[in-house]
Enzyme design. Structure first.
Site, short mmCIF file in Angstrom:
data_model
loop_
_atom_site.label_atom_id
_atom_site.label_comp_id
_atom_site.label_asym_id
_atom_site.label_seq_id
_atom_site.Cartn_x
_atom_site.Cartn_y
_atom_site.Cartn_z
CD GLU A 117 -2.48 -1.32 2.63
OE1 GLU A 117 -3.35 -2.35 2.64
OE2 GLU A 117 -2.01 -1.20 3.80
CG ASP A 146 -1.61 -2.57 12.30
OD1 ASP A 146 -1.54 -1.89 13.29
OD2 ASP A 146 -2.42 -3.91 12.28
CE LYS A 276 -10.34 -2.78 8.29
NZ LYS A 276 -11.21 -3.04 7.19
CG ASP A 300 -10.15 -1.00 3.27
OD1 ASP A 300 -9.87 -1.43 4.53
OD2 ASP A 300 -10.47 -2.26 2.41
CG ASP A 431 -14.27 -6.44 7.92
OD1 ASP A 431 -13.39 -6.23 8.54
OD2 ASP A 431 -13.92 -6.92 6.54
#
Ligand SMILES: *[C@@H]1O[C@H](CO)[C@@H](O)[C@H](O)[C@H]1NC(C)=O
Length: 718
Positions: A117, A146, A276, A300, A431
């Site tokens: 990312e 993280d 997460k 996100d 989630d």
């Protein structure tokens, strides 16, 4: 009389949103579904009463079981189309009623790896939410890193500087979208004003600085306080809590930028970090001491805000005084901008435009982990019917050293975090299970799918990565299905039957692969042996088979086109429907079973990494990317070859035989296996015709051919 008098004095609240249904369409669909259901029963009746021509009871029994399963799964799927609703919001009423008194909103952006990312992408997401059309003193953006990456932190400090120009620019000129990269690329043909040109220049300079820093061996940039928090032995998996408030915008400040906070929670090798879910829970606690927004948006890091007014839409539902009071969270769809014809079928068009509306009609969509607005106290455990607590007054001066322990490894020990509070631990799809738990506490959720897409992200453009991701999802979903949180028993009595079925439809992805694999192999092998599985084409028994096959596919195509897709896109999606079942879901199913049996997960190694650029070029040309030696490809290849051999033999036999009844008997089987061959075409190309680096690795090809050939030979001589 008394009521009439009161009516004049109590202000009449108009609702902030409306829930609409489309009766005509729903009735038409139900008639259609009933006809399919009738034919499914007819098919089962045929199986039970009419023996196969060669009298093989075992094959007939297998077909019966498969057809019962497909029928049941189809019935489960109907829950997603039976009762769809659409939500319409009235933001002008909200603005009039609340004016500047909107509640505090905290935005949580999670990132985990600066390589997968890239910080520049994360920064664009952050900038797009900093510039949301919301009073800046009421808005706060939290980035949870993280990856514990100094580079991400550095990029965020750059973004803070850039935001001082970007946010006022967006608000003055009312630009959309508010991710600078997306906005500037939409202006590629030329800039309209000097301000735009200036912004473009500044953005470019920032991007270059971030990208050059990314290339430096070690990004030790020590000019801000924050960097001193990376001590010499801090690594990604072993470091203390790093917390920095880059902008404190809680008071109506002159610069007009929302609060911006960087958090990298403590990580120690001996403590589980719960991925997460763990990072979201740390954010919930840390933010409660800084801004304590009553509402939370979870996004996100690869999804930017494409509509700066989307918080107002969501709040129309969450702040509505009547129907809104029972709604815990508002989910927006996941939209992608990079998928074109969607070679790998991940745009989830039908999912977003049909199925989630259906879930909404049954009590609410799933929480899918991004593009979702929550009530803070509900995610922290409030049950439906309990009073909402007043939020404590915020401290004026922030003592970071007092807040940091909230993000430590040991804070949650012996607490309800990860169980009754916050996101739930222990499942790969945290989630979805958290959303389910909220609904089981009595809440509903709502689905908002406005024409102007609220959040836009990038979808996977690599076949193997996508299959691995789906393997994890299907594995995780099935784990929930057989766990204590299964919608079937945990949801019983708490959520509607329609919603239980709706959840089951997703949670049963993994086991649904098994019958698909057996069916595709069985029809092919029986074709090879000349055993007819279906009634003759001109018999009346054929009607239900023909009807279901034709009508279900035509309906699927029509629905896909209605959702804005293309014919080509539909075909790609059909192909991926099969590939996912023959690889990801089947492996996901085995993963779950292995874990239940206590055997560790089957590890697999990816040997070669293909150059990203070449792969991207192939994606543009819609050429499938294989390239890695994966057991999933081996299975796809073997099954594909099996279909091909069986089909070839059958066609040869048909051309040489003089018996015209043969075609009638084997008609549907030929069509099914033939369709499989056409669907598998890219696999054959990848194995036998292509020469580029993205082709199927030679070892996979050889193994697949050998395996498929031996299977065919065994069966032929059986
Ligand atoms: C983003 O919003 C704009 C309108 O501002 C719209 O034209 C565009 O299609 C949206 N982008 C995506 C990918 O949906």
């Amino acid at each position: 009389m008394g009521e009439e008098v009161e009516d004049r004095f109590i202000p009449v609240y108009k609702p902030l949103f409306e829930t609409r249904t489309r009766t005509g369409r729903v009735i038409a669909y139900r008639v259609f579904a009933a006809s399919v259901f009738g034919c499914i029963c007819w098919i089962l009746f045929y199986r039970v009463t009419v023996p196969l021509e060669n009298r093989s009871g075992l094959v007939r029994l297998a077909m019966l079981i498969l057809e019962i399963w497909f029928g049941l799964y189809w019935v489960i799927t109907q829950s997603l189309r039976w009762n769809p609703v659409w939500r319409v919001t009235f933001t002008d009423r909200l603005s009039r009623r609340y004016n500047k008194d909107l509640p505090r909103l905290d935005v949580f952006v999670c990132t985990a790896d600066p390589v997968i990312e890239p910080p520049l992408m994360v920064v664009n997401t952050v900038l797009s939410v900093l510039a949301l059309d919301y009073p800046p003193e009421k808005l706060a953006v939290y980035l949870s890193d993280d990856g514990g990456s100094e580079l991400t932190f550095y990029a965020l400090t750059e973004a803070t500087e850039f935001a001082r120009i970007w946010v006022p620019f967006c608000k003055t000129f009312n630009v959309e979208p508010r991710s600078p990269a997306a906005y500037l690329s939409s202006k590629a043909s030329g800039f309209g004003s000097a301000e735009e040109e200036e912004i473009a220049k500044l953005y470019k300079e920032m991007a270059v600085r971030i990208e050059t820093t990314a290339k430096l061996e070690e990004a030790r940039l020590k000019y801000s306080d924050g960097f001193s928090q990376w001590d010499s032995d801090a690594t990604r998996r072993n470091h203390g809590t790093i917390l920095q408030i880059l902008v404190d915008g809680r008071e109506d400040n002159a610069i007009g930028i929302p609060t911006l906070v960087y958090l990298s929670r403590e990580k120690r090798p001996e403590h589980h970090h719960h991925y997460k879910a763990g990072s979201m829970n740390a954010l919930l606690r840390v933010s409660s001491k800084i801004t304590c927004g009553r509402f939370i948006l979870n996004l996100d890091c690869d999804m930017y805000s494409n509509n700066s007014k989307s918080p107002l839409d969501a709040l129309c539902i969450l702040l509505d005084e009547k129907a809104g009071k029972e709604i815990a969270f508002v989910q927006f769809p996941q939209c992608f901008e990079n998928l074109r014809n969607d070679l790998y079928g991940c745009a989830m068009r039908v999912n977003s435009n049909v199925e989630f509306h259906g879930l909404d009609g049954n009590g609410g969509p799933l929480y899918i982990g991004t593009g979702c607005f929550h009530r803070r106290d509900v995610i922290c455990g409030r049950k439906y019917g309990e009073e909402e607590k007043e939020i404590e007054k915020l401290q004026e001066a922030l003592e970071l050293e007092l807040i940091k322990p909230l993000a430590s490894c040991t804070y949650e020990e012996g607490s309800q975090w990860g169980k009754e509070m916050g996101l739930i631990y222990g499942y790969p799809v945290e989630d979805v299970i958290t959303g389910l738990a909220i609904q089981c506490r009595g809440w509903k959720s709502a689905y908002l799918n406005p024409k102007k897409h609220a959040f836009v992200g990038v979808g996977p453009t690599n076949l193997h990565q996508m299959l691995v991701q789906q393997r994890r999802w299907s594995d995780g979903d099935f784990q929930i299905f057989i766990s204590e949180y299964s919608p079937v028993w945990y949801g019983q009595g708490n959520i509607s039957l329609g919603l239980i079925l709706g959840y089951s439809r997703f949670f049963l992805w993994a086991p649904s692969a098994v019958p698909v694999v057996i069916y595709s192999v069985l029809t092919s092998l029986c074709l090879l042996k000349g055993i007819p599985l279906f009634p003759k084409v001109f018999s009346s028994w054929f009607i239900p088979f023909g009807y279901v096959t034709a009508v279900v596919n035509v309906y699927g195509l029509a629905e896909f086109l209605w959702c804005g897709g293309t014919f080509h896109g539909w075909w790609n999606e059909e192909r991926m429907w099969l590939y996912r079942r023959l690889s990801s879901f089947l492996f996901g199913f085995m993963d779950t079973i292995m874990k239940k049996l206590g055997v560790s997960e089957s590890g697999f190694v990816i040997t070669s990494k293909v150059g990203e650029e070449e792969a991207a070029e192939r994606y543009e040309k819609e050429v499938m990317e294989f390239g890695v030696e994966s057991p999933m490809f081996l299975l796809l290849g073997t099954l594909g070859m099996l279909n091909l051999f069986c089909f070839a033999v059958a066609v040869l036999r048909l051309m040489t035989s003089r018996d015209s009844g043969e075609l009638q008997k084997m008609g549907l089987q030929l069509v099914i296996t033939g369709t499989l061959v056409v669907i598998n075409w890219p696999i054959y190309e990848g194995m036998l015709l292509r020469k580029d680096k993205g082709k199927m690795p030679i070892s996979v090809t050889v193994k697949s051919v050998v395996l498929a050939l031996s299977a065919c030979t065994c069966i032929a001589f059986l």
